[in-house]
Design an enzyme around this catalytic site. Sequence first.
Site, PDB file in Angstrom:
ATOM      1  N   THR A 101     -10.190   6.743   7.646  1.00  0.00           N
ATOM      2  CA  THR A 101     -10.614   7.885   6.203  1.00  0.00           C
ATOM      3  C   THR A 101     -12.002   8.530   6.728  1.00  0.00           C
ATOM      4  OG1 THR A 101     -11.110   7.902   4.139  1.00  0.00           O
ATOM      5  CG2 THR A 101     -12.699   6.130   5.913  1.00  0.00           C
ATOM      6  N   TYR A 135     -17.653   1.071   1.743  1.00  0.00           N
ATOM      7  CA  TYR A 135     -16.700   1.317   3.026  1.00  0.00           C
ATOM      8  C   TYR A 135     -16.355   1.848   3.994  1.00  0.00           C
ATOM      9  CZ  TYR A 135     -12.028   3.498   3.079  1.00  0.00           C
ATOM     10  OH  TYR A 135     -10.521   3.813   3.652  1.00  0.00           O
ATOM     11  N   GLY A 150       0.655  -1.306  -0.109  1.00  0.00           N
ATOM     12  CA  GLY A 150      -0.301  -0.044  -0.321  1.00  0.00           C
ATOM     13  C   GLY A 150       0.295   1.345   0.065  1.00  0.00           C
ATOM     14  N   TRP A 186      -7.850  11.461   1.220  1.00  0.00           N
ATOM     15  CA  TRP A 186      -7.378  12.553  -0.408  1.00  0.00           C
ATOM     16  C   TRP A 186      -5.234  11.241  -0.364  1.00  0.00           C
ATOM     17  CZ3 TRP A 186      -9.647  16.609  -2.651  1.00  0.00           C
ATOM     18  CH2 TRP A 186     -10.351  16.857  -2.549  1.00  0.00           C
ATOM     19  N   TYR A 222      -9.701  -2.840   3.406  1.00  0.00           N
ATOM     20  CA  TYR A 222     -10.278  -2.668   1.775  1.00  0.00           C
ATOM     21  C   TYR A 222     -10.475  -1.949   1.446  1.00  0.00           C
ATOM     22  CZ  TYR A 222     -14.097  -4.314  -1.490  1.00  0.00           C
ATOM     23  OH  TYR A 222     -14.389  -4.571  -2.454  1.00  0.00           O
ATOM     24  N   THR A 223      -9.867  -0.561   0.028  1.00  0.00           N
ATOM     25  CA  THR A 223     -10.013   0.651   0.043  1.00  0.00           C
ATOM     26  C   THR A 223     -10.513   0.975  -1.272  1.00  0.00           C
ATOM     27  OG1 THR A 223      -7.443   0.536  -1.186  1.00  0.00           O
ATOM     28  CG2 THR A 223      -7.847   1.077   1.064  1.00  0.00           C
TER      29      THR A 223
END
Length: 295
Positions: free
Chosen positions: A100, A124, A10, A149, A60-61
């Site tokens: 997030t 998500y 990642g 972002w 999990y993105t």
Amino acid sequence: MRIVVTGLTGQVVSALIERAPRDVELIALGRPRLDLSVRDAVLAALRTTRCDVIINAAAYTAVDRAESEPDVAMRVNGDGAGYVAEIAAELRTPLLHLSTDYVFDGKLDRPYREEDATNPAGAYGRSKLVGEQRIARIHANHVILRTAWVYGPSGTNFVRTMLRLGQSRDEIGVVADQLGNPTSALDIADALLTIARRVVADSTPALRGVFHMAGAGEASWAAFAEAIFAEAEKHGRPPVRVRKIGTAEYPTPAPRPANSRLDGGKLLRVHGVALPPWRQSLAPCITRLLATETV
């Protein structure tokens, strides 16, 4: 200091590997050895690795795909985060966890603070919020860091996508009615390393909890794209015009928050950490990408 970080490839894991100083031993664990969706695999992998702190950066993105496979997203981001918290509690090890802006619905008219009500609009965001909640319930010695972002010199991200599209187009339509904080993965890595040292050395409860960690300043996606192309022009790339469009003109399976701005004031007050202005961090990233032609 010895740090175990979940994930292998990642953006943030790659940045941590690059930024870790000589006195930090960084051990990255990912699939197949560590699969966040499998409790026994998580416990076994982390139980056998002695460390001073655990950073949970794996996730999990795939925001849009999560709408069609919410159970998979929940197993990784919700259940998996809980499994990491279980072993961190067993080992009495501080846990840093990346979350997030998607835990918010984006309807607020100012940058979000940690105490603002969460209300994720998509699968998500729901999975990430469940992960936060399970960590908080299972292991008091945690630092949850919400960011937004994210971009960097590795992995898939908005900067690399714009540079790639700019090679074949002289105009690109980009959403202009969503606001956020472009955030460098390298800046995230630097902040994580600083916070890790702090929580290992100091058990003060006030250093734990939820914090917002994002690049200073704000932008729309369109303004972000304009800055990317302006920097690329300095390296000889041809100009690319950004055509500003609305969210309705670029529909996606998962709803995007109109406001993803995060207020980093608490992180500065408590940990003395403030990420640099996003434009400042963007320039060297683009220089690296164009020098290596990895876009």
